[in-house]
Design an enzyme around this catalytic site. Structure first.
Site, PDB file in Angstrom:
ATOM      1  N   LYS A  74      53.176  -4.793  -0.657  1.00 56.78           N
ATOM      2  CA  LYS A  74      53.085  -6.255  -0.458  1.00 56.78           C
ATOM      3  C   LYS A  74      52.778  -6.893  -1.809  1.00 56.78           C
ATOM      4  O   LYS A  74      51.826  -6.498  -2.474  1.00 56.78           O
ATOM      5  CB  LYS A  74      51.949  -6.541   0.535  1.00 56.78           C
ATOM      6  CG  LYS A  74      51.541  -7.993   0.641  1.00 56.78           C
ATOM      7  CD  LYS A  74      50.011  -8.182   0.641  1.00 56.78           C
ATOM      8  CE  LYS A  74      49.410  -7.843  -0.694  1.00 56.78           C
ATOM      9  NZ  LYS A  74      48.011  -8.267  -0.894  1.00 56.78           N
ATOM     10  N   ALA A 123      44.881  -1.547  -5.001  1.00 55.43           N
ATOM     11  CA  ALA A 123      45.838  -1.928  -6.046  1.00 55.43           C
ATOM     12  C   ALA A 123      46.404  -3.334  -5.874  1.00 55.43           C
ATOM     13  O   ALA A 123      47.245  -3.761  -6.661  1.00 55.43           O
ATOM     14  CB  ALA A 123      46.977  -0.908  -6.084  1.00 55.43           C
ATOM     15  N   ILE A 134      48.349  -4.373  -3.500  1.00 45.15           N
ATOM     16  CA  ILE A 134      49.720  -4.377  -2.973  1.00 45.15           C
ATOM     17  C   ILE A 134      49.770  -3.914  -1.509  1.00 45.15           C
ATOM     18  O   ILE A 134      50.797  -3.407  -1.049  1.00 45.15           O
ATOM     19  CB  ILE A 134      50.674  -3.536  -3.852  1.00 45.15           C
ATOM     20  CG1 ILE A 134      50.144  -2.123  -4.077  1.00 45.15           C
ATOM     21  CG2 ILE A 134      50.898  -4.232  -5.189  1.00 45.15           C
ATOM     22  CD1 ILE A 134      51.121  -1.223  -4.836  1.00 45.15           C
ATOM     23  N   GLY A 135      48.678  -4.117  -0.808  1.00 46.17           N
ATOM     24  CA  GLY A 135      48.740  -3.902   0.646  1.00 46.17           C
ATOM     25  C   GLY A 135      48.187  -2.578   1.115  1.00 46.17           C
ATOM     26  O   GLY A 135      47.375  -2.539   2.017  1.00 46.17           O
ATOM     27  N   GLY A 136      48.623  -1.518   0.509  1.00 40.77           N
ATOM     28  CA  GLY A 136      48.106  -0.181   0.811  1.00 40.77           C
ATOM     29  C   GLY A 136      47.875   0.050   2.294  1.00 40.77           C
ATOM     30  O   GLY A 136      48.812   0.061   3.081  1.00 40.77           O
ATOM     31  N   GLY A 137      46.586   0.210   2.634  1.00 40.34           N
ATOM     32  CA  GLY A 137      46.214   0.521   4.016  1.00 40.34           C
ATOM     33  C   GLY A 137      46.677  -0.538   5.001  1.00 40.34           C
ATOM     34  O   GLY A 137      47.042  -0.206   6.141  1.00 40.34           O
ATOM     35  N   ASP A 148      45.092  -9.040   5.707  1.00 45.43           N
ATOM     36  CA  ASP A 148      46.458  -8.874   5.182  1.00 45.43           C
ATOM     37  C   ASP A 148      47.414  -8.246   6.191  1.00 45.43           C
ATOM     38  O   ASP A 148      48.615  -8.144   5.919  1.00 45.43           O
ATOM     39  CB  ASP A 148      46.425  -7.961   3.949  1.00 45.43           C
ATOM     40  CG  ASP A 148      46.301  -8.747   2.660  1.00 45.43           C
ATOM     41  OD1 ASP A 148      46.396  -9.988   2.706  1.00 45.43           O
ATOM     42  OD2 ASP A 148      46.112  -8.098   1.605  1.00 45.43           O
TER      43      ASP A 148
HETATM   44  O1  C5P Z   1      40.230  -8.300   5.832  1.00 40.25           O
HETATM   45  P1  C5P Z   1      40.136  -7.191   4.833  1.00 40.25           P
HETATM   46  O2  C5P Z   1      39.159  -6.135   5.268  1.00 40.25           O
HETATM   47  O3  C5P Z   1      41.442  -6.611   4.433  1.00 40.25           O
HETATM   48  O4  C5P Z   1      39.548  -7.861   3.505  1.00 40.25           O
HETATM   49  C1  C5P Z   1      38.874  -7.105   2.536  1.00 40.25           C
HETATM   50  C2  C5P Z   1      37.857  -7.984   1.847  1.00 40.25           C
HETATM   51  O5  C5P Z   1      38.523  -8.954   1.048  1.00 40.25           O
HETATM   52  C3  C5P Z   1      36.966  -8.762   2.773  1.00 40.25           C
HETATM   53  O6  C5P Z   1      35.833  -8.027   3.124  1.00 40.25           O
HETATM   54  C4  C5P Z   1      36.605  -9.980   1.943  1.00 40.25           C
HETATM   55  O7  C5P Z   1      35.548  -9.667   1.064  1.00 40.25           O
HETATM   56  C5  C5P Z   1      37.833 -10.190   1.098  1.00 40.25           C
HETATM   57  N1  C5P Z   1      38.736 -11.236   1.627  1.00 40.25           N
HETATM   58  C6  C5P Z   1      38.351 -12.572   1.566  1.00 40.25           C
HETATM   59  N2  C5P Z   1      39.183 -13.536   2.040  1.00 40.25           N
HETATM   60  C7  C5P Z   1      40.387 -13.223   2.551  1.00 40.25           C
HETATM   61  C8  C5P Z   1      40.803 -11.878   2.622  1.00 40.25           C
HETATM   62  C9  C5P Z   1      39.956 -10.896   2.151  1.00 40.25           C
HETATM   63  O8  C5P Z   1      37.252 -12.883   1.101  1.00 40.25           O
HETATM   64  N3  C5P Z   1      41.186 -14.191   2.987  1.00 40.25           N
END
Ligand code: C5P
Length: 268
Positions: A10, A92, A94-97, A120
């Site tokens: 991504k 990285a 780019i989306g990964g997991g 994401d």
């Molecule tokens: O939702 P996800 O676990 O993939 O996001 C990882 C971290 O990235 C979150 O814990 C948060 O700290 C940050 N994040 C954010 N705002 C977003 C997406 C991600 O602060 N819109």
């Protein structure tokens, strides 16, 4: 019987951080496209869930419930063996997991957006050019957008997304300017993207200075139209006009920086 799914990288071509919610999540305004490089997954049904991981970035990938693939499978009601080929670097930008989890949801015909698995995941489940807003759940397809040639470069530094957001001092920045809808040529898309930013580029460089070298290298490539970081880094991309220029730039960078991950690709 075994079936297969693809989890594309991504790429955030623009990423504006426009605010922060009370729960800490950030409001975004982003353009997202997907590469023809990515992870691969193979599924075979069985009574018990099991994940096995192979590929160049297999090391350190959990094979239990900590892996988002496991939770995505549970959410979609799949039980069986999942083989994951990790071709993309982790941490990285780019989306990964998230892309792996989204591939599981798509493969299993899951109807929801998967936001419960991560911010994401919805955009990765859509897996085509989108404007992404909210914290990631508000998606507008950019239908008619052309595919773009790009080189992806990661300097081999894993980045913690929360750490980069923490290093961002100004949380309230402007939304994207102009309208990305209705663009249909690479020329117009690149002109539009030049007017946008990735607000995480500066904080990410303070966390990982190697990103600066990557951006300098990409900007120095002949025929580079636009170089920028994706997500919270460290992967950066350079947009090029042709597949030939893209392949040449990738070759030059890979030769000069043997320890960097370098991939020519097409974004769509
Ligand atoms: O939702 P996800 O676990 O993939 O996001 C990882 C971290 O990235 C979150 O814990 C948060 O700290 C940050 N994040 C954010 N705002 C977003 C997406 C991600 O602060 N819109």
């Amino acid at each position: 019987m075994t079936s297969e799914a693809f989890a594309p990288a991504k790429i955030n071509l623009a990423l504006h951080v426009t605010g922060q919610r009370d729960d800490g999540y950030h409001l975004l305004d982003s353009i997202v496209m997907f590469a023809d490089v990515g992870d691969r997954l193979w599924f075979s049904k069985a009574e018990d869930m099991a994940i096995s991981v192979a590929g160049p970035f297999a090391e350190g990938v959990p094979v239990d419930r900590r892996n988002l693939v496991w939770r995505a499978a549970e959410l979609a009601g799949f039980s069986g063996a999942i083989q994951l080929e990790k071709n993309l670097p982790h941490g990285a930008g780019i989306g990964g997991g998230s892309s792996d989890a989204a591939a599981v949801l798509r493969h299993c015909g899951y109807a929801g957006d998967g936001a419960v698995l991560g911010a994401d995941v919805p955009v990765c489940k859509a897996a085509k050019a989108q404007r992404m807003q909210g914290i990631g759940e508000v998606l507008t397809p950019l239908s008619g957008w052309p595919s773009l040639h790009a080189v992806l470069v990661n300097p081999g530094v894993e980045i913690s997304t929360p750490e980069v957001f923490k290093a961002l001092n100004q949380k309230e920045n402007s939304e994207m300017s102009g309208d990305p809808m209705g663009l249909s040529t690479a020329e117009d898309v690149i002109a539009f993207l030049k007017g946008q930013r990735n607000d995480l580029e500066d904080p990410a460089q303070s966390v990982a200075p190697a990103i600066t070298s990557v951006l300098d290298t990409l900007n120095g490539m002949p025929h580079c139209r636009l170089a920028r970081m994706s997500g919270s880094g460290a992967t950066c991309f350079a947009l090029m006009d042709t597949a030939k220029h893209t392949a040449e730039a990738a070759q030059t960078i890979a030769t000069e920086h043997a320890d960097w991950w370098v991939r020519p690709c097409v974004l769509s």
